[in-house]
Design a protein around this motif. Structure first.
Motif, PDB file in Angstrom:
ATOM      1  N   ALA B 153     -10.352  -3.290  -3.015  1.00  0.00           N
ATOM      2  CA  ALA B 153     -10.121  -2.619  -1.743  1.00  0.00           C
ATOM      3  C   ALA B 153      -8.839  -3.167  -1.124  1.00  0.00           C
ATOM      4  O   ALA B 153      -8.548  -4.356  -1.233  1.00  0.00           O
ATOM      5  CB  ALA B 153     -11.293  -2.850  -0.808  1.00  0.00           C
ATOM      6  N   THR B 154      -8.049  -2.282  -0.503  1.00  0.00           N
ATOM      7  CA  THR B 154      -6.806  -2.742   0.123  1.00  0.00           C
ATOM      8  C   THR B 154      -6.857  -2.483   1.616  1.00  0.00           C
ATOM      9  O   THR B 154      -5.845  -2.167   2.233  1.00  0.00           O
ATOM     10  CB  THR B 154      -5.587  -2.026  -0.494  1.00  0.00           C
ATOM     11  N   ASN B 155      -8.044  -2.602   2.180  1.00  0.00           N
ATOM     12  CA  ASN B 155      -8.177  -2.308   3.606  1.00  0.00           C
ATOM     13  C   ASN B 155      -7.412  -3.282   4.481  1.00  0.00           C
ATOM     14  O   ASN B 155      -6.875  -2.910   5.509  1.00  0.00           O
ATOM     15  CB  ASN B 155      -9.654  -2.346   4.010  1.00  0.00           C
ATOM     16  N   ARG B 156      -7.394  -4.539   4.060  1.00  0.00           N
ATOM     17  CA  ARG B 156      -6.738  -5.538   4.886  1.00  0.00           C
ATOM     18  C   ARG B 156      -5.227  -5.407   4.774  1.00  0.00           C
ATOM     19  O   ARG B 156      -4.721  -4.877   3.792  1.00  0.00           O
ATOM     20  CB  ARG B 156      -7.207  -6.935   4.486  1.00  0.00           C
ATOM     21  N   PRO B 157      -4.488  -5.862   5.794  1.00  0.00           N
ATOM     22  CA  PRO B 157      -3.038  -5.639   5.802  1.00  0.00           C
ATOM     23  C   PRO B 157      -2.299  -6.229   4.593  1.00  0.00           C
ATOM     24  O   PRO B 157      -1.419  -5.583   4.042  1.00  0.00           O
ATOM     25  CB  PRO B 157      -2.592  -6.328   7.098  1.00  0.00           C
ATOM     26  N   LEU B 158      -2.687  -7.459   4.188  1.00  0.00           N
ATOM     27  CA  LEU B 158      -1.914  -8.101   3.116  1.00  0.00           C
ATOM     28  C   LEU B 158      -2.014  -7.350   1.785  1.00  0.00           C
ATOM     29  O   LEU B 158      -0.973  -7.047   1.186  1.00  0.00           O
ATOM     30  CB  LEU B 158      -2.319  -9.573   2.957  1.00  0.00           C
ATOM     31  N   PRO B 159      -3.239  -7.017   1.317  1.00  0.00           N
ATOM     32  CA  PRO B 159      -3.293  -6.249   0.064  1.00  0.00           C
ATOM     33  C   PRO B 159      -2.541  -4.931   0.159  1.00  0.00           C
ATOM     34  O   PRO B 159      -1.865  -4.535  -0.795  1.00  0.00           O
ATOM     35  CB  PRO B 159      -4.800  -6.009  -0.132  1.00  0.00           C
ATOM     36  N   PHE B 160      -2.637  -4.262   1.325  1.00  0.00           N
ATOM     37  CA  PHE B 160      -1.949  -2.977   1.414  1.00  0.00           C
ATOM     38  C   PHE B 160      -0.434  -3.158   1.419  1.00  0.00           C
ATOM     39  O   PHE B 160       0.292  -2.329   0.886  1.00  0.00           O
ATOM     40  CB  PHE B 160      -2.392  -2.169   2.637  1.00  0.00           C
ATOM     41  N   TYR B 161       0.009  -4.276   1.998  1.00  0.00           N
ATOM     42  CA  TYR B 161       1.442  -4.575   1.921  1.00  0.00           C
ATOM     43  C   TYR B 161       1.879  -4.678   0.468  1.00  0.00           C
ATOM     44  O   TYR B 161       2.940  -4.177   0.086  1.00  0.00           O
ATOM     45  CB  TYR B 161       1.745  -5.869   2.676  1.00  0.00           C
ATOM     46  N   TYR B 162       1.018  -5.333  -0.354  1.00  0.00           N
ATOM     47  CA  TYR B 162       1.372  -5.449  -1.777  1.00  0.00           C
ATOM     48  C   TYR B 162       1.383  -4.093  -2.464  1.00  0.00           C
ATOM     49  O   TYR B 162       2.182  -3.873  -3.376  1.00  0.00           O
ATOM     50  CB  TYR B 162       0.423  -6.414  -2.486  1.00  0.00           C
ATOM     51  N   VAL B 163       0.510  -3.189  -2.009  1.00  0.00           N
ATOM     52  CA  VAL B 163       0.546  -1.828  -2.563  1.00  0.00           C
ATOM     53  C   VAL B 163       1.906  -1.189  -2.271  1.00  0.00           C
ATOM     54  O   VAL B 163       2.550  -0.624  -3.155  1.00  0.00           O
ATOM     55  CB  VAL B 163      -0.591  -0.962  -1.966  1.00  0.00           C
ATOM     56  N   CYS B 164       2.359  -1.329  -1.005  1.00  0.00           N
ATOM     57  CA  CYS B 164       3.657  -0.742  -0.631  1.00  0.00           C
ATOM     58  C   CYS B 164       4.796  -1.396  -1.407  1.00  0.00           C
ATOM     59  O   CYS B 164       5.678  -0.722  -1.935  1.00  0.00           O
ATOM     60  CB  CYS B 164       3.910  -0.908   0.869  1.00  0.00           C
ATOM     61  N   LEU B 165       4.738  -2.729  -1.479  1.00  0.00           N
ATOM     62  CA  LEU B 165       5.806  -3.463  -2.174  1.00  0.00           C
ATOM     63  C   LEU B 165       5.829  -3.093  -3.653  1.00  0.00           C
ATOM     64  O   LEU B 165       6.903  -2.868  -4.229  1.00  0.00           O
ATOM     65  CB  LEU B 165       5.589  -4.971  -1.995  1.00  0.00           C
ATOM     66  N   GLY B 166       4.617  -3.028  -4.251  1.00  0.00           N
ATOM     67  CA  GLY B 166       4.523  -2.667  -5.663  1.00  0.00           C
ATOM     68  C   GLY B 166       5.083  -1.270  -5.900  1.00  0.00           C
ATOM     69  O   GLY B 166       5.841  -1.044  -6.856  1.00  0.00           O
ATOM     70  N   SER B 167       4.745  -0.335  -5.006  1.00  0.00           N
ATOM     71  CA  SER B 167       5.260   1.030  -5.154  1.00  0.00           C
ATOM     72  C   SER B 167       6.778   1.039  -5.046  1.00  0.00           C
ATOM     73  O   SER B 167       7.468   1.712  -5.821  1.00  0.00           O
ATOM     74  CB  SER B 167       4.692   1.938  -4.068  1.00  0.00           C
ATOM     75  N   LEU B 168       7.287   0.242  -4.098  1.00  0.00           N
ATOM     76  CA  LEU B 168       8.740   0.150  -3.945  1.00  0.00           C
ATOM     77  C   LEU B 168       9.361  -0.372  -5.234  1.00  0.00           C
ATOM     78  O   LEU B 168      10.393   0.137  -5.688  1.00  0.00           O
ATOM     79  CB  LEU B 168       9.088  -0.762  -2.767  1.00  0.00           C
ATOM     80  N   GLY B 169       8.696  -1.395  -5.831  1.00  0.00           N
ATOM     81  CA  GLY B 169       9.208  -1.956  -7.086  1.00  0.00           C
ATOM     82  C   GLY B 169       9.267  -0.903  -8.174  1.00  0.00           C
ATOM     83  O   GLY B 169      10.293  -0.760  -8.861  1.00  0.00           O
ATOM     84  N   ILE B 170       8.179  -0.127  -8.309  1.00  0.00           N
ATOM     85  CA  ILE B 170       8.132   0.892  -9.373  1.00  0.00           C
ATOM     86  C   ILE B 170       9.214   1.947  -9.135  1.00  0.00           C
ATOM     87  O   ILE B 170       9.966   2.309 -10.043  1.00  0.00           O
ATOM     88  CB  ILE B 170       6.733   1.550  -9.409  1.00  0.00           C
ATOM     89  N   VAL B 171       9.310   2.418  -7.876  1.00  0.00           N
ATOM     90  CA  VAL B 171      10.316   3.440  -7.554  1.00  0.00           C
ATOM     91  C   VAL B 171      11.719   2.903  -7.835  1.00  0.00           C
ATOM     92  O   VAL B 171      12.555   3.588  -8.432  1.00  0.00           O
ATOM     93  CB  VAL B 171      10.183   3.876  -6.077  1.00  0.00           C
ATOM     94  N   SER B 172      11.980   1.642  -7.419  1.00  0.00           N
ATOM     95  CA  SER B 172      13.308   1.067  -7.621  1.00  0.00           C
ATOM     96  C   SER B 172      13.667   1.035  -9.098  1.00  0.00           C
ATOM     97  O   SER B 172      14.775   1.414  -9.489  1.00  0.00           O
ATOM     98  CB  SER B 172      13.375  -0.359  -7.087  1.00  0.00           C
ATOM     99  N   LEU B 173      12.708   0.563  -9.920  1.00  0.00           N
ATOM    100  CA  LEU B 173      12.991   0.485 -11.350  1.00  0.00           C
ATOM    101  C   LEU B 173      13.287   1.863 -11.921  1.00  0.00           C
ATOM    102  O   LEU B 173      14.244   2.048 -12.684  1.00  0.00           O
ATOM    103  CB  LEU B 173      11.796  -0.133 -12.085  1.00  0.00           C
ATOM    104  N   ALA B 174      12.459   2.850 -11.514  1.00  0.00           N
ATOM    105  CA  ALA B 174      12.644   4.205 -12.038  1.00  0.00           C
ATOM    106  C   ALA B 174      14.015   4.749 -11.643  1.00  0.00           C
ATOM    107  O   ALA B 174      14.734   5.316 -12.468  1.00  0.00           O
ATOM    108  CB  ALA B 174      11.537   5.115 -11.514  1.00  0.00           C
ATOM    109  N   VAL B 175      14.391   4.543 -10.366  1.00  0.00           N
ATOM    110  CA  VAL B 175      15.673   5.085  -9.903  1.00  0.00           C
ATOM    111  C   VAL B 175      16.830   4.313 -10.533  1.00  0.00           C
ATOM    112  O   VAL B 175      17.859   4.889 -10.888  1.00  0.00           O
ATOM    113  CB  VAL B 175      15.745   5.064  -8.362  1.00  0.00           C
ATOM    114  N   TRP B 176      16.652   2.995 -10.702  1.00  0.00           N
ATOM    115  CA  TRP B 176      17.668   2.169 -11.355  1.00  0.00           C
ATOM    116  C   TRP B 176      17.984   2.722 -12.734  1.00  0.00           C
ATOM    117  O   TRP B 176      19.133   2.867 -13.140  1.00  0.00           O
ATOM    118  CB  TRP B 176      17.152   0.725 -11.449  1.00  0.00           C
TER     119      TRP B 176
END
Lengths: 291, 332
Positions: B153-176
């Motif tokens: 579960a990512t209900n709490r702020p910290l896990p959800f932050y990692y979801v956002c950061l992880g998504s940013l990482g994936i998007v960055s790699l793909a665009v790179w």
């Protein structure tokens, strides 16, 4: 059922104000490739300058020239010297972005120094109705329309009949040749900015009694002026006038006959259709592309 | 870039990534919210940077695509479907609409295109506000659930932050990878000289549409994260000013630079927070800062660095030339 004549009159009255704003917008584009995304905020600000003058104790009749003068100084001279001049050499897009930032700045400044609430604004045209052909017609709409038409006629005859007007047009159309034949191009460009500042102050004076003075009211106005300028023709003064009137009427008619919720959508759809099929605008000339 | 410069870059990147993972652990709810917002806005700005910075098409509709993504995510998850389904719908929808919106780009360019996208942006806002049966109108959609990732579960702020950061990482790699592929080079060719690109056999029509569609789809991705981040959406955040803000982020960071959107979003999201001690003045100061930056460097912050670097390179080369010349002169 609202009657068509009232709608047309109200539409023409707001449309005439859009025309004034749109004319200023196209003048800036013509003379210095400035797409002023803060044009709506330029219309919002002078009303607050006038309110400030009134708060300082000036009567309304004195607050109007004070507001117009301050507007010419700030939005004309200040805007040109502090923002446009240093940005112009960087090209169209960075300058446009800078005007977006300026729009945020003006909005926030008004919110901070005046109020976040809408303030009433006195009308220079008395309220009430007059009877024309046995039908009650809003005096305010009539007065606004008359004043706006007067302003537009004044401006077009200035541009087309006076020597300075001709020089301005020459400076806008072909600066190099204008300079060769002795037109003081820099001064003409400055004059355009001053005229734009005067026009927005006038529009502010006319439209604020209808919509109230609010820091965020520039967003709607700016967009209406953009649409008017493009629909009419980005590079033509008379195009901007026609576009403004058209948008005002279309906006009012679609509010009555299409849907109040989607009234804002109709001018936008008109804009998209015009751009796709006649990008130079209804009355505009095609711009030469340099590829 | 020289070899030591490359290693320095990799080391710097590793430090920044490590810091983004470790430092926020101690942050409070609000700090994590702001950082998550930065990650989400960066994704949207990366998309716009692809359209504007690489392909050279001015779009004022990116905020609308974030909105479409957010509503897709909110509506799907409200039906009990997983967020990933919302993501799928958002990406497909934004890609398709972006593709269609790209058609005007084929006919008109520059400011006209900006106005078409501006009109679209306002139309999208009207639909969000008026179609109550779908979007909840001005009341919006509340209680948007946060996702379960691999059963966590990512209900709490910290896990959800990692979801956002992880998504940013994936998007960055793909665009790179994208900007370094033939596609990315075709995008740049489109920006630099469309006629020459066409004469070299690049299908400019397809690539223009592609640039628009991919950029818009990334806006949708950002929206899909935005909805569960705020857990409540209404039409207001997705009005025209979001599109203008995103455009400012891209330009301020440096359009056409890969890391431009990261910096631009950082300034747009974090700088107002840092200026909060100035109370009501912070957005005013932000506006002034943006104007001053653009006057100084129209190509944004990374433009300053780039300018400095190329200046140093030119100086180094002319020093070498001077040495070579003096050797020639002293030669017998």
């Amino acid at each position: 059922m609202l009657n068509l004549l009232d709608l047309l009159l109200a539409g023409l009255a707001t449309g005439a104000i859009y025309s004034i704003v749109a004319v200023g917008f196209t003048l800036l584009w013509q003379t210095s490739q400035t797409i002023n995304f803060a044009q709506g905020e330029f219309v919002m600000l002078p009303a607050f300058l006038m309110l400030a003058a009134m708060q300082a104790g000036a009567p309304f009749w004195l607050a109007i020239p004070i507001g117009i003068l301050l507007s010419i100084l700030l939005l004309g001279l200040g805007f040109k010297m502090l923002l446009v001049d240093p940005m112009l050499r960087h090209g169209v897009l960075p300058l446009a972005i800078a005007t977006m930032a300026l729009a945020i700045g003006i909005k926030e400044a008004v919110k901070q120094f005046f109020s976040a609430e809408a303030s009433p604004f006195p009308s220079i045209v008395p309220a009430g109705d007059v009877s024309i052909f046995g039908r009650a017609v809003s005096l305010q709409s009539l007065g606004v329309l008359a004043l706006a038409i007067l302003a537009v006629i004044g401006l077009t005859s200035f541009l087309n009949r006076t020597s300075i007007g001709h020089q301005m047009q020459a400076a806008a159309q072909n600066p190099t040749v204008a300079r060769i034949i002795g037109v003081p191009v820099e001064r003409m460009i400055l004059l355009t900015f001053l005229i734009n500042a005067f026009l927005v102050a006038l529009a502010s004076l006319l439209i604020t009694p209808i919509y109230l003075a609010k820091f965020s009211s520039g967003e709607v106005l700016g967009q209406a002026a953009f649409i008017a300028a493009i629909v009419g023709g980005f590079n033509q003064v008379r195009g901007a006038i026609a576009g403004g009137l058209l948008i005002g009427v279309v906006d009012n008619l679609s509010a009555a006959y299409v849907s109040t919720q989607y009234r804002a959508a109709v001018p936008l759809l008109l804009l998209i259709v015009i751009i796709l099929f006649r990008p130079q605008g209804l009355l505009g000339r095609a711009e030469e592309r340099t590829v | 870039m020289t070899a030591p410069g490359k290693y320095l870059g990799i080391a710097l990147g590793a430090i920044v990534i490590a810091a983004l993972i470790v430092v926020p652990i101690g942050f409070n709810r609000y700090g994590l919210f702001i950082l998550s917002q930065w990650a989400v806005m960066t994704i949207a700005a990366i998309g716009l940077n692809l359209t504007l910075g690489y392909a050279g098409q001015v779009s004022l509709a990116q905020g609308a695509f974030v909105g479409i993504g957010a509503y897709a995510a909110a509506i799907m998850t409200a039906q009990g479907l997983p967020l990933i389904a919302g993501l799928g719908v958002a990406v497909v929808l934004c890609f398709a609409i972006g593709w269609m919106l790209g058609y005007p780009a084929l006919r008109v360019q520059h400011h006209y295109l900006a106005f078409v996208t501006l009109a679209f942006s306002t139309l999208a806002f009207l639909v969000f506000r008026n179609e109550e049966w779908l979007t909840g109108g001005i009341y919006g959609i509340s209680n948007i659930p946060r996702p379960h990732i691999f059963g966590l579960a990512t209900n709490r702020p910290l896990p959800f932050y990692y979801v956002c950061l992880g998504s940013l990482g994936i998007v960055s790699l793909a665009v790179w990878r994208l900007v370094r592929s033939p596609w990315g080079r075709a995008f740049v060719a489109l920006r630099e000289n469309p006629v020459r690109a066409l004469s070299l056999g690049i299908d400019t029509r397809r690539y223009t549409l592609m640039a628009f569609a991919i950029g818009s789809a990334l806006g949708g991705v950002a929206g899909t994260l935005y909805a569960p981040l705020t857990q409540y959406i209404d039409p207001v955040p997705f009005n025209l000013s979001l599109s203008l803000d995103l455009l400012m982020m891209v330009i301020v960071g440096g359009a056409g630079f890969f890391f431009g959107p990261f910096l631009g979003a950082m300034i747009a999201v974090l700088l107002p927070e840092w200026l909060r001690f100035t109370q009501g003045y912070y957005l005013m100061l932000y506006a002034i800062a943006v104007i001053l930056l653009l006057i100084y460097s129209p190509s944004g912050i990374l433009g300053i660095l780039d300018h400095y670097r190329s200046g140093r390179r030119t100086r180094a080369m002319s020093a070498l030339r001077a040495v070579a010349e003096s050797k020639l002169e002293t030669a017998p």
